[in-house]
Design a protein around this motif. Structure first.
Motif, PDB file in Angstrom:
ATOM      1  N   LEU A 151       0.833  -1.207   0.000  1.00 38.81           N
ATOM      2  CA  LEU A 151       0.000   0.000   0.000  1.00 38.81           C
ATOM      3  C   LEU A 151       0.866   1.255   0.000  1.00 38.81           C
ATOM      4  CD1 LEU A 151      -2.768  -1.018   2.582  1.00 38.81           C
ATOM      5  CD2 LEU A 151      -3.037  -0.779   0.107  1.00 38.81           C
ATOM      6  N   ILE A 155       0.430   3.251  -3.323  1.00 38.98           N
ATOM      7  CA  ILE A 155      -0.585   4.296  -3.106  1.00 38.98           C
ATOM      8  C   ILE A 155       0.050   5.512  -2.414  1.00 38.98           C
ATOM      9  CG2 ILE A 155      -2.817   4.862  -2.050  1.00 38.98           C
ATOM     10  CD1 ILE A 155      -3.599   1.949  -2.303  1.00 38.98           C
ATOM     11  N   ALA A 159      -1.515   5.260   3.316  1.00 36.23           N
ATOM     12  CA  ALA A 159      -2.475   4.205   2.988  1.00 36.23           C
ATOM     13  C   ALA A 159      -2.504   3.059   4.010  1.00 36.23           C
ATOM     14  CB  ALA A 159      -2.208   3.662   1.586  1.00 36.23           C
ATOM     15  N   MET A 163      -5.874   1.761   6.071  1.00 37.13           N
ATOM     16  CA  MET A 163      -6.315   0.369   5.993  1.00 37.13           C
ATOM     17  C   MET A 163      -6.439  -0.238   7.389  1.00 37.13           C
ATOM     18  SD  MET A 163      -7.284  -2.283   4.330  1.00 37.13           S
ATOM     19  CE  MET A 163      -6.923  -2.035   2.599  1.00 37.13           C
TER      20      MET A 163
END
Length: 393
Positions: A151, A155, A159, A163
């Motif tokens: 992530l 991203i 991120a 999450m």
């Protein structure tokens, strides 16, 4: 206890740990990215253990006093969600220190988790229960740390924090459905002198001190400074997730096999002794690894070694404690081993700042060798099976 109730507990446990570990692979590099020193990284990583050190014993006593476990589980998961959100919303290193400390408060509720889950089993099945719950703990951590690095790589840095918050929120909703045995018995609150006496129990104190060393290793290597060495070897954030996955997967397997396989064949003393020796070797050679692949191999063995030890020590921690004091005993045990979560990264970070990070790894490896000697001297040389009256004296 119905199977569906246990399955729900497994799911909540995995989501609880997931919410606090999505960002662990990238936490040290992230703090470094924000300009933090090696010492500051040690403080941030260690803050998670420091707050647990302060909170776990009072939480265990409070839980025993009101004979409730579920409310502490729910509160703990809520703190984990807030911690992850806070980490996502700030780039101030001291704020990161504060929100990671809040994750330590969340983790302190693990006292209630372990005691509630143990209540689903017969008293003489405590080691089995600890082995099972340790397995699902490792699965939650493993899933989180595997996803987190990817992530961050594909991203953004924030991120993994988002999450963790999302999964934690789902776990919080599910935790509202956990089943807790109701009791009409009012228990006398634990007094300080009684707690001191509990801490003076030789077996409880011994396994707690050994657990400190185990956590020193874990939070200096797997959940501490190993990612920094990996980055120095050229690893990406996604590579850090792979490294953590291949450290936590053996840890999960070892946790599941520890009580059901190793202890039955070689005894608790030899199981813990083996774990310390392997962990010591892998930690000492860690800074001398010159390729990312070799680092992964050494840390896979390191993770397996650490996974062998903690279920055995957790089972022994409550072996001689009666039912109504189990949360207090587990709080004592977990509070003491939190010293390792804080002390290991703090000392290794301090040494890394003033000498070298390699010296910090070598020192922690030497401490693990000392742990093997203490395990040989302190632990009983027998199967972990409990006596019929061991939890009801």
């Amino acid at each position: 206890m119905k199977t569906s109730g246990k399955v729900l507990f497994y799911a909540v446990t995995m989501m609880y740990w997931f919410s606090m570990y999505t960002y662990v692979p990238i936490l040290s590099p992230y703090v470094e990215h924000l300009g933090g020193s090696i010492f500051m990284i040690g403080l941030v990583v260690g803050s998670y253990g420091f707050t647990q050190l302060l909170v776990r014993i009072p939480l265990g006593i409070w839980s025993d006093r009101i004979s409730k476990r579920r409310i502490f589980i729910i509160t703990g998961i809520a703190c984990a969600v807030l911690s992850s959100l806070g980490l996502a919303w700030t780039e101030n290193i001291w704020m990161i220190f504060g929100f990671r400390s809040l994750a330590g408060i969340a983790a302190a509720s693990w006292v209630a988790f372990t005691v509630l889950f143990a209540s689903y089993f017969e008293p003489d099945e405590a080691p089995k229960a600890m082995g099972i719950i340790s397995f699902y703990t490792s699965i939650g951590q493993m899933a989180a740390t595997t996803i987190g690095g990817f992530l961050a790589d594909y991203i953004s840095w924030s991120a993994p924090f988002y999450m963790g918050a999302l999964v934690g929120l789902i776990g919080l909703i599910l935790a509202l459905k956990l089943v807790e045995k109701q009791t009409e018995v009012k228990k006398k609150p634990v007094e300080v002198k009684e707690l001191m006496k509990m801490g003076g129990e030789k077996l409880l104190l011994s396994v707690s001190l050994l657990a400190i060393i185990v956590q020193c290793i874990t939070f200096t290597t797997m959940f501490g400074f190993t990612p920094l060495h990996a980055v120095a070897l050229g690893a990406s954030n996604a590579g850090l997730s792979i490294l953590t996955l291949l450290s936590t997967l053996p840890n999960a397997i070892a946790g599941y096999m520890s009580g059901s396989f190793f202890v039955r064949r070689i005894g608790e003393r030899q199981t813990v002794l083996l774990g310390f020796l392997v962990a010591a070797t892998c930690t000492i050679i860690l800074p001398f690894t010159t390729s990312f692949t070799l680092l992964i191999i050494t840390q896979a063995f390191n993770g397996f070694a650490q996974g062998l030890m903690m279920p055995v020590l957790m089972g022994l921690a409550i072996q001689s404690v009666n039912e109504e004091r189990r949360a207090s005993a587990m709080g004592f045990f977990q509070s003491l081993y939190s010293l390792g979560m804080f002390g290991g990264p703090f000392i290794a970070g301090w040494i890394g700042e003033w000498v070298s990070l390699s010296s910090g790894f070598i020192m922690i490896g030497g401490l693990s060798f000392i742990g093997s000697i203490l395990a040989y001297k302190w632990l009983p040389n027998s199967s972990i099976k409990l006596n019929n009256n061991s939890l009801s004296q």
